[in-house]
Design a protein around this motif. Structure first.
Motif, PDB file in Angstrom:
ATOM      1  N   VAL A 784      25.542 117.392 -56.213  1.00 25.73           N
ATOM      2  CA  VAL A 784      24.542 116.879 -55.275  1.00 25.73           C
ATOM      3  C   VAL A 784      24.608 115.359 -55.315  1.00 25.73           C
ATOM      4  N   VAL A 785      24.830 114.748 -54.140  1.00 26.18           N
ATOM      5  CA  VAL A 785      24.876 113.290 -54.025  1.00 26.18           C
ATOM      6  C   VAL A 785      23.512 112.822 -53.518  1.00 26.18           C
ATOM      7  N   GLN A 786      22.923 111.896 -54.225  1.00 25.01           N
ATOM      8  CA  GLN A 786      21.630 111.327 -53.848  1.00 25.01           C
ATOM      9  C   GLN A 786      21.788 109.838 -53.557  1.00 25.01           C
ATOM     10  N   PHE A 787      20.850 109.315 -52.758  1.00 26.72           N
ATOM     11  CA  PHE A 787      20.889 107.888 -52.449  1.00 26.72           C
ATOM     12  C   PHE A 787      19.497 107.296 -52.616  1.00 26.72           C
ATOM     13  N   GLU A 788      19.475 105.993 -52.824  1.00 28.57           N
ATOM     14  CA  GLU A 788      18.235 105.221 -52.931  1.00 28.57           C
ATOM     15  C   GLU A 788      18.422 103.936 -52.138  1.00 28.57           C
ATOM     16  N   GLU A 789      17.356 103.531 -51.425  1.00 27.62           N
ATOM     17  CA  GLU A 789      17.401 102.265 -50.681  1.00 27.62           C
ATOM     18  C   GLU A 789      16.242 101.397 -51.160  1.00 27.62           C
ATOM     19  N   ASP A 790      16.402 100.095 -51.050  1.00 27.85           N
ATOM     20  CA  ASP A 790      15.458  99.165 -51.677  1.00 27.85           C
ATOM     21  C   ASP A 790      14.507  98.491 -50.695  1.00 27.85           C
ATOM     22  N   GLN A 791      14.416  99.035 -49.463  1.00 28.34           N
ATOM     23  CA  GLN A 791      13.570  98.366 -48.484  1.00 28.34           C
ATOM     24  C   GLN A 791      12.260  99.109 -48.261  1.00 28.34           C
ATOM     25  N   PHE A 792      12.324 100.388 -47.932  1.00 26.56           N
ATOM     26  CA  PHE A 792      11.128 101.136 -47.619  1.00 26.56           C
ATOM     27  C   PHE A 792      10.572 101.861 -48.838  1.00 26.56           C
ATOM     28  N   GLN A 793      11.412 102.508 -49.609  1.00 27.92           N
ATOM     29  CA  GLN A 793      10.973 103.256 -50.789  1.00 27.92           C
ATOM     30  C   GLN A 793      11.884 102.931 -51.970  1.00 27.92           C
ATOM     31  N   PRO A 794      11.792 101.735 -52.499  1.00 23.14           N
ATOM     32  CA  PRO A 794      12.660 101.405 -53.646  1.00 23.14           C
ATOM     33  C   PRO A 794      12.312 102.263 -54.849  1.00 23.14           C
ATOM     34  N   GLY A 795      13.357 102.698 -55.544  1.00 22.77           N
ATOM     35  CA  GLY A 795      13.161 103.513 -56.731  1.00 22.77           C
ATOM     36  C   GLY A 795      13.025 104.997 -56.462  1.00 22.77           C
ATOM     37  N   VAL A 796      12.988 105.419 -55.186  1.00 23.32           N
ATOM     38  CA  VAL A 796      12.844 106.833 -54.839  1.00 23.32           C
ATOM     39  C   VAL A 796      14.201 107.355 -54.379  1.00 23.32           C
ATOM     40  N   TRP A 797      14.643 108.445 -54.997  1.00 22.08           N
ATOM     41  CA  TRP A 797      15.964 109.013 -54.696  1.00 22.08           C
ATOM     42  C   TRP A 797      15.812 110.176 -53.731  1.00 22.08           C
ATOM     43  N   HIS A 798      16.733 110.248 -52.763  1.00 18.44           N
ATOM     44  CA  HIS A 798      16.731 111.304 -51.755  1.00 18.44           C
ATOM     45  C   HIS A 798      18.082 112.016 -51.786  1.00 18.44           C
ATOM     46  N   ASP A 799      18.069 113.310 -51.482  1.00 19.56           N
ATOM     47  CA  ASP A 799      19.317 114.065 -51.379  1.00 19.56           C
ATOM     48  C   ASP A 799      20.067 113.634 -50.128  1.00 19.56           C
ATOM     49  N   HIS A 800      21.367 113.376 -50.294  1.00 27.11           N
ATOM     50  CA  HIS A 800      22.201 112.989 -49.158  1.00 27.11           C
ATOM     51  C   HIS A 800      23.065 114.149 -48.701  1.00 27.11           C
ATOM     52  N   SER A 801      23.816 114.749 -49.625  1.00 24.47           N
ATOM     53  CA  SER A 801      24.697 115.853 -49.266  1.00 24.47           C
ATOM     54  C   SER A 801      25.046 116.637 -50.521  1.00 24.47           C
ATOM     55  N   LYS A 802      25.687 117.794 -50.309  1.00 17.80           N
ATOM     56  CA  LYS A 802      26.050 118.693 -51.396  1.00 17.80           C
ATOM     57  C   LYS A 802      27.511 119.094 -51.228  1.00 17.80           C
ATOM     58  N   PHE A 803      28.260 119.126 -52.347  1.00 13.06           N
ATOM     59  CA  PHE A 803      29.692 119.418 -52.295  1.00 13.06           C
ATOM     60  C   PHE A 803      30.021 120.454 -53.360  1.00 13.06           C
ATOM     61  N   PRO A 804      31.105 121.222 -53.142  1.00 12.13           N
ATOM     62  CA  PRO A 804      31.494 122.233 -54.149  1.00 12.13           C
ATOM     63  C   PRO A 804      31.924 121.573 -55.451  1.00 12.13           C
ATOM     64  N   GLY A 805      31.904 122.367 -56.515  1.00 14.88           N
ATOM     65  CA  GLY A 805      32.203 121.840 -57.834  1.00 14.88           C
ATOM     66  C   GLY A 805      33.663 121.523 -58.065  1.00 14.88           C
ATOM     67  N   SER A 806      34.532 121.876 -57.118  1.00 14.17           N
ATOM     68  CA  SER A 806      35.957 121.633 -57.307  1.00 14.17           C
ATOM     69  C   SER A 806      36.388 120.243 -56.855  1.00 14.17           C
ATOM     70  N   VAL A 807      35.487 119.447 -56.226  1.00 14.58           N
ATOM     71  CA  VAL A 807      35.868 118.132 -55.725  1.00 14.58           C
ATOM     72  C   VAL A 807      35.158 117.068 -56.541  1.00 14.58           C
ATOM     73  N   ASN A 808      35.738 115.891 -56.599  1.00 13.51           N
ATOM     74  CA  ASN A 808      35.097 114.743 -57.248  1.00 13.51           C
ATOM     75  C   ASN A 808      35.200 113.496 -56.377  1.00 13.51           C
ATOM     76  N   SER A 809      35.429 113.700 -55.050  1.00 19.71           N
ATOM     77  CA  SER A 809      35.484 112.587 -54.119  1.00 19.71           C
ATOM     78  C   SER A 809      35.060 113.104 -52.761  1.00 19.71           C
ATOM     79  N   ALA A 810      34.243 112.316 -52.050  1.00 18.33           N
ATOM     80  CA  ALA A 810      33.734 112.775 -50.764  1.00 18.33           C
ATOM     81  C   ALA A 810      33.429 111.572 -49.896  1.00 18.33           C
TER      82      ALA A 810
END
Length: 1376
Positions: A784-810
């Motif tokens: 699960v890839v999550q992102f955080e931005e520092d303008q509207f909700q700094p310090g709050v992490w959101h889910d961005h996308s989900k990838f299978p366990g066989s990959v390590n680059s997306a």
């Protein structure tokens, strides 16, 4: 929005401190000025928006630095939208000198009246207070007028046994001196040897060790603290000595009262200071038990709502406890004498459901014992507790309920005390005023008392004056704003003297509750007192004006070194002080640009925050504080260090016992930092034994044993950071050969991914690569890839996308203008890993919004506004900086031009709207790159007002005893003034048509949603009088009420009889009892009882009994002792029978088996003593067991009784009623279909055999008896033959078969004692004479043991023998 524009004209600029400051703020640039009649013109615009004044300056002569600062501050306040007026004033720049005088207002629009004053204060408040740091070196250097730091309370009550202490402490530089006044006159301490003042303090100590009366020092004291800069005053301290007077001696006669009458025992405690605590006890110091009948009032009196006989069991003494003297004084006790119609105090009646009628006490309606009458009033001060009390008498004891007219009781502040007799509302405020009433009610009626509560207020602060520290030439003001009821007056003093009598000061101007200072100088230093008072109290506050002229100074150590790890957040501190308040700027490596914005943020206290450290942030940072008196600077050197990382982690291993294991731990760290590597085992520090070898990059274990199994953690740490890596070691026995390594190892959550890297940076995408962590024996299924931005909700992490366990680059899709930071979480079947360390930040370029906010609504919160709200857009949909919303609205039907406003929040309130009209609304997103797409039009409505009309021509039609039909005329739509929610009917039960039946008059309601013209109200009580009103309801509330309509519900069927009880005292009868229905719903005409006998699946005929309405008991004579009965009872009115209640008789008892009886005659059943009891329908059958006594065949009519039994038929049941005046009728519903299960028991084979065996046994016993009697050893022997045998056995009467012949009767000439025993005289009949020498021996029952000899003549012996042989029962007892 109201705009108030004003022009501030000033004279040509002069050189001075103010101009120097302006040059400094504008970096030396000359301020351009426009000439208007020879004067410089500055335009200010104060914007009123959501309760906040925002002041901005146009560029017509205002210095650009000042203008920029004001604009920045205004924008900050506008974005927060929660700042208050005082915060705006504190944010104004300081030191503008003599410019900006004489404001002239010109209006654009019509603001509220107070807006003129607010704008004036805003313009005059060009200066603000300077805060002095707590640094002792600065505190000791700066001169300061005195400040009171500690003082006694205003009402100072002291213990007369102790010395008197009146506190007064103050601080100042130089240290202040103290003096006191007493009763507004100078108090000469030196003349009184008992009075002294503590050293370096103004605290007075009055010593009574050498004698003296404390009462002589009572009065009003005030402390004065003075130094060369001014005088500060304490509060006026009222000194009082605590008093605990004795109770007056009095002889109290016994209080005579009739049982059931009310009674008040008055306490009347002596007046103490403070007032004593009252409690009631007996003379033996036992507390008086209090309940809702007997309780103590707030005035200390003891109230009896009704007196009962048990109240005579104790006496009553009032006790007063005085706080300061710690003494308790007891009043002479009261003794009660209760006159009663029931002289016995039966304790079983205390919990009787109708205790009073059981004791012959007449019931009566409630009446108030306190307060008297039907109405009273009470005044309470704001902030105090309001205590309302209602104590009522009555029989039964009334219940108390509390209400507030026109509203509800404040649930968060209201609580009930003293068994609901007292209502306490804590921390009273003005909204708690109004009319309260208490309702006292019992079953005889109700009464209420109305208490009008008025809330007054002693003065309380709205804006307490604060110490004002200014720089020379600055402007400032002291505000003393208080409120109260009545409105308090404000009096200003300076250094303890009225301001009117103080020397005039041209730089000072008094405007009511505000003192304005302009162009302050060193000579302006003084202490000002504000005294605000009304009839309920006063407030006194000291505030000094100090003028400081201090160049900037740095408060932190110089040339600090700060080391920080790459990509972390850090803060560089630079505390400073100066007067005027310096401006602070940060520079890096000597460059001229100020550091603020982007990755940097400067706080008000001067700290510089770097949000994410990068390599290029390393360097020397300089903070510069500047004011008109100079500047000061300090440097901070920042070093950026590489993070510590374990790049080769230890791996899970499985080892056999005795082998060698090596765990690797290779670390990469900043070479300038000292690295330390340590190991943990099972999260505890590992002890390195001689079997282990620790190296820089590994841990080796020789000769592995079972105790080495566990988790091993490598900890790589420096003084700035650390990194961890864990592995699990499994130790196997020698013979163990695991076939599956994963099966032998425990499974766990995966380790977190590491080394996140961003590549392929594009405008709307980026590639994220990471290194997977250990899966801990469970394959990774997802990332699960999550992102955080520092303008509207700094310090709050959101889910961005989900990838299978066989990959390590997306490749990640990105939104415009978002400063992204990513992290990755690994997931397996056990759970989720800890999040990885965040990646570097990547900001995408901006673009206009591609969407608009959702959930746009327009609703009125008041009758003259409309609040437009929407769901704000998040960071990924903003697409650019300064996201804002263009709000447009217009009346729907008029099609007028659009009104619009730009809003940064998520709501906007349109004011001055007509009542409930439709509006077209549009909300469009906009950022610095452009506007979003055209928004959709939403229909909203302005606020609703209460409906103006009530339904008319309300018609009521009674449908049945519990329902009515309503019909009314529709109100005009323009009178609804909102959205018609429903027509609502309010109705209440006024009374019952049955006399003396108390009913609840609680108002109920029935709603009819929509625009309907008819409806049905159900669930009414039959046979009652009702009243009804109708209203129109919209979103605001109820409209006016219609004309009150009255209607009467007809008679209905009653509810089920209460407490139906079935008891079975014996096998022949069943007793039924019941109570009247709770809701008669009409006039009762009787009861109907239906019952039927049943035995298993066999059911007998149903019998119906009808009773009169006053009959509540009935007895059923059982025709069959084995079968059970099912009873169904219902009450009747003229309408019909109501709900029935059903009960069953108890289960049949276990009857004893008959022992001797002819097959045609049933045994006679005699109740065993102590076993016959009355039971209800749920009692066990064992409570009704009976004993069956066998019938003995007659042998001798003179010595035994023959028991006969009469057989009865079970075809019909015989019933008997217990109520003599009642009329009972019985109806058989069906033909007899019931068969007695036990009718043919005499024909059963087992029963006949049992009877034959018993008869044979009796026959054998008789034969044995005759044989024994015909042998030798003839007894009993009777010496006196002249005592005849009674014709009847005296034991026969009570049913006993204990046989006694004349041997057991008293002999002639013997005496009988009073208890019936026989006294022995000189000699009794004895068989001793018949023995062969020696004494004859007898058992306890009188039987002879010795050897018989033939000493008497044969005739006598034979005569006795023939007499004994006539009774076979005696023969049986002889064998026993």
């Amino acid at each position: 929005m109201v705009k108030i524009c004003l022009e501030c004209q000033s004279e040509p600029e002069e050189r001075g401190p103010g101009s120097a400051l302006r040059e400094l703020l504008t970096d030396g640039e000359t301020a351009s000025t426009d000439t208007c009649s020879g004067a410089r013109l500055t335009d200010f615009c104060a914007v009123w928006d959501a309760g906040v004044f925002l002041v901005s300056a146009a560029g017509k002569g205002a210095p650009s630095g000042v203008t920029e600062r004001r604009l920045n501050e205004a924008e900050t306040l506008n974005s927060v939208r929660e700042a208050q007026f005082q915060r705006l004033e504190a944010a104004r720049p300081r030191g503008l000198g003599r410019g900006a005088r004489g404001p002239v207002l010109r209006m654009a629009g019509q603001p509220p009246p107070w807006a003129y004053i607010a704008v004036l204060l805003c313009v005059l408040s060009l200066g603000g207070a300077i805060e002095i740091p707590m640094d002792p070196s600065i505190q000791n250097e700066l001169s300061q007028p005195p400040t009171i730091t500690k003082q006694s309370v205003k009402d100072h009550i002291v213990d007369p046994r102790d010395n008197i202490l009146i506190e007064c402490e103050a601080k100042g530089n130089p240290a202040p001196s103290f003096h006191w006044t007493r009763n507004s006159k100078f108090f000469n301490i030196a003349k009184d040897p008992r009075v002294s003042m503590r050293r370096r303090s103004g605290t007075l100590v009055i010593d009574f060790r050498s004698g003296g009366r404390p009462e002589e020092y009572e009065g009003e004291y005030q402390c004065f603290a003075r130094n060369k800069f001014g005088t500060a005053l304490s509060n006026r301290i009222r000194l009082q000595v605590s008093k605990s007077p004795l109770w007056p001696k009095e002889n109290l006669d016994p209080v005579v009262v009739q049982e059931g009458a009310p009674l008040t025992l008055q306490c009347n405690p002596p007046p103490g200071l403070p007032s004593p605590v009252i409690f009631w006890m007996s003379s033996s110091m036992e507390p008086i038990t209090q309940d809702k009948r007997v309780s103590q009032g707030h005035n200390g009196d003891l109230y009896f709502s009704n007196v009962m006989l048990q109240d005579m069991q104790t006496d009553y003494s009032c006790n007063a406890r005085f706080h300061f003297t710690h003494t308790i004084q007891q009043k002479n006790p009261f003794t009660l004498k209760v006159l009663t119609n029931h002289p016995y105090n039966d304790s079983s009646l205390r919990n009787h459901p109708d205790m009073y009628s059981a004791r012959g006490v007449a019931e009566r309606t409630p009446s108030f014992m306190y307060p008297q009458g039907t109405a009273s009033s009470q005044m309470v001060l704001r902030g105090m507790d309001l205590l309302l009390e209602c104590i009522a008498s009555g029989v039964p004891t009334p219940d108390i309920a509390w209400y507030k007219k026109g509203g509800d009781l404040p649930s968060d502040k209201a609580k009930f005390e003293n068994f609901n007799k007292a209502l306490r509302i804590t921390n009273v405020s003005e909204e708690d005023s109004g009319e309260y009433f208490c309702l006292a009610s019992n079953k005889m009626g109700s009464i209420r008392h109305t208490i009008s509560v008025r809330v007054k207020a002693a003065p309380y602060w709205l804006d307490e004056p604060k110490n004002l520290i200014l720089a020379p030439g600055e402007d400032g003001r002291l505000v003393c704003r208080a409120n109260g009821n009545p409105k308090p007056t404000v009096q200003w003093m300076v250094n303890g003297e009225p301001l009117q009598s103080a020397p005039p000061n041209p730089n000072r101007e008094v405007a009511g509750d505000t003192i304005i200072f302009r162009d302050t100088q060193i000579s302006s230093r003084a202490v000002y007192q504000c005294n605000t008072s009304n009839e309920h109290g006063y407030l006194l506050a000291n505030a000094f004006v100090s003028v400081l002229d201090v160049p900037p100074r740095m408060l932190s150590p110089r040339n600090q070194l700060i080391r920080v790890i790459l990509y972390n957040r850090t803060r560089l501190d630079c505390p400073f002080f100066g007067s005027p308040i310096p401006t602070l700027r940060w520079f890096k490596n000597g460059q001229g640009s100020n550091l603020d914005g982007g990755n940097y943020h400067v706080y008000e206290n001067g700290s510089l925050e770097i949000k994410m450290i990068r390599k290029e942030d390393q360097g020397i940072y300089t903070c510069v504080a500047t004011n008109i008196l100079g500047k000061a600077e300090n440097q901070v050197r920042l070093e950026v260090k590489d993070p510590t990382r374990i790049y080769r982690m230890p791996e899970d291993q499985v080892a056999k016992r005795g082998t060698t294991v090596q765990l690797e731990c290779r670390v990469k760290h900043d070479p300038s930092l000292k690295l330390a590597v340590s190991w943990l085992k099972d999260d505890e520090p590992l002890y390195i034994s001689n079997r282990m070898k620790k190296e820089e990059d590994s841990l080796t274990i020789f000769g592995v044993a079972e105790r080495d199994q566990g988790s091993y953690t490598c900890v790589a740490s420096t003084e700035l950071d650390q990194d961890l890596a864990k592995a699990y070691l499994t130790v196997l026995a020698d013979q163990a050969t695991p076939t599956n390594r994963l099966a032998a190892l425990p499974k766990g959550r995966p380790d977190r991914p590491r080394d996140l890297e961003l590549t392929d940076l594009a405008e709307r995408s980026v590639r994220l690569t990471w290194i997977p962590g250990d899966d801990n024996n469970s394959p990774i299924t997802d990332y699960v890839v999550q992102f955080e931005e520092d303008q509207f909700q700094p310090g709050v992490w959101h889910d961005h996308s989900k990838f299978p366990g066989s990959v390590n680059s997306a490749v990640l899709r990105l939104s415009p203008y978002v400063n992204y930071q990513f992290r990755v979480i690994a997931i397996n079947e056990v759970g989720s890993s800890h999040p990885s360390l965040p990646s570097e930040r990547y900001r995408t370029s901006g673009a206009p919004p591609e969407s608009n906010p959702s959930d746009v609504k327009g609703e009125g919160t008041r009758k003259n506004n409309m609040e437009i709200t929407w769901t704000p857009m998040n960071a990924t949909s903003a697409f650019g900086p300064n996201l804002r919303y263009i709000v447009k609205w217009r009346r729907r039907e008029t099609r007028e031009t659009w009104n619009n406003v730009t809003v940064w929040g998520s709501r906007y309130v349109v004011g001055q709207t007509p009542v409930y009209v439709p509006y077209e609304i549009r909300v469009q997103a906009e950022n610095d790159f452009g506007k979003g797409p055209e928004p959709d039009t939403v229909i909203g409505y302005s606020g609703e007002d209460y409906p103006r009309a009530a339904p008319t021509d309300v018609k009521i039609r009674v449908l049945n005893s519990t329902a009515i039909s309503l019909q009314w005329n529709r109100v005009y739509s323009d009178t609804v003034q909102g959205q018609l929610r429903e027509y609502r009917a309010y109705y209440w039960r006024e009374s019952s048509l049955l006399k003396n039946l108390w009913v609840s008059q609680k108002r109920q309601q029935a709603g009819f949603p929509g625009d309907r013209l008819r409806g049905v109200v159900s669930r009414l009580f039959p046979y009652s009088n009702y009243k009804l009103e109708m209203v129109v309801v919209n979103g605001r509330g109820d409209g006016p009420r219609s004309e009150t309509k009255e209607f009467t519900t007809p008679e209905g069927v009653p509810s089920a009889p209460r407490r139906f009880r079935v008891r079975q005292p014996n096998l022949e009868t069943i007793n039924l009892e019941w109570d009247h229905p709770e809701h008669p719903n009409g006039i009762l005409i009787g009861y109907t009882l239906k019952y039927v006998a049943f035995n298993g699946t066999k059911v007998g005929k149903q019998i119906v009994e009808n009773f009169s309405p006053n009959q509540t008991k009935f007895t059923v004579q059982r025709a069959d002792p084995v079968s059970r009965y099912r009873f169904s009872l219902s009450a009747r009115t003229q309408v019909g029978s109501g709900e029935a209640v059903t009960e069953e008789s108890p289960a049949p008892p276990n009857e004893a088996t008959p022992t001797a009886a002819p097959p045609t005659s049933p045994p006679t059943t005699v109740g065993a003593p102590g076993t016959v009891s009355s039971t209800d329908a749920t009692a066990t059958a064992a409570a009704t067991e009976a004993t069956t006594v066998p019938t003995v065949p007659p042998v001798a009519p003179t010595t035994t009784a023959t028991t006969e039994a009469t057989a009865t038929t079970a075809s019909t049941a015989t019933t008997t009623t217990t109520e003599s005046p009642a009329t009972t009728s019985r109806t058989e519903i069906q033909e007899s279909a019931y068969t007695n299960n036990q009718a043919d028991i005499a024909t059963q084979g087992w029963f006949i055999g049992l009877m034959c065996a018993i008869a044979l046994l009796v026959l054998i016993l008789l034969i044995v008896c005759f044989i024994k009697r015909s042998r030798g050893g003839k007894y009993p022997v009777r010496e006196k033959k002249d005592v005849p045998l009674g014709p009847e056995d005296p034991k026969e009467e009570d049913g006993s078969f204990d046989y006694s012949d004349e041997d057991n009767k008293p002999l002639q000439g013997s005496q009988t004692s009073l208890d019936g025993t026989i006294k022995q005289q000189e000699s009794d009949d004895s068989l001793v004479d018949y023995g062969e020498g020696g004494e004859g021996q007898f058992n306890e029952d009188g039987s002879f043991i010795g050897q018989y000899t033939v000493k008497k003549d044969k005739e006598e012996t034979e005569g006795n023998e023939s007499s004994e042989a006539t009774s076979p029962v005696n023969a049986i007892y002889s064998l026993a």
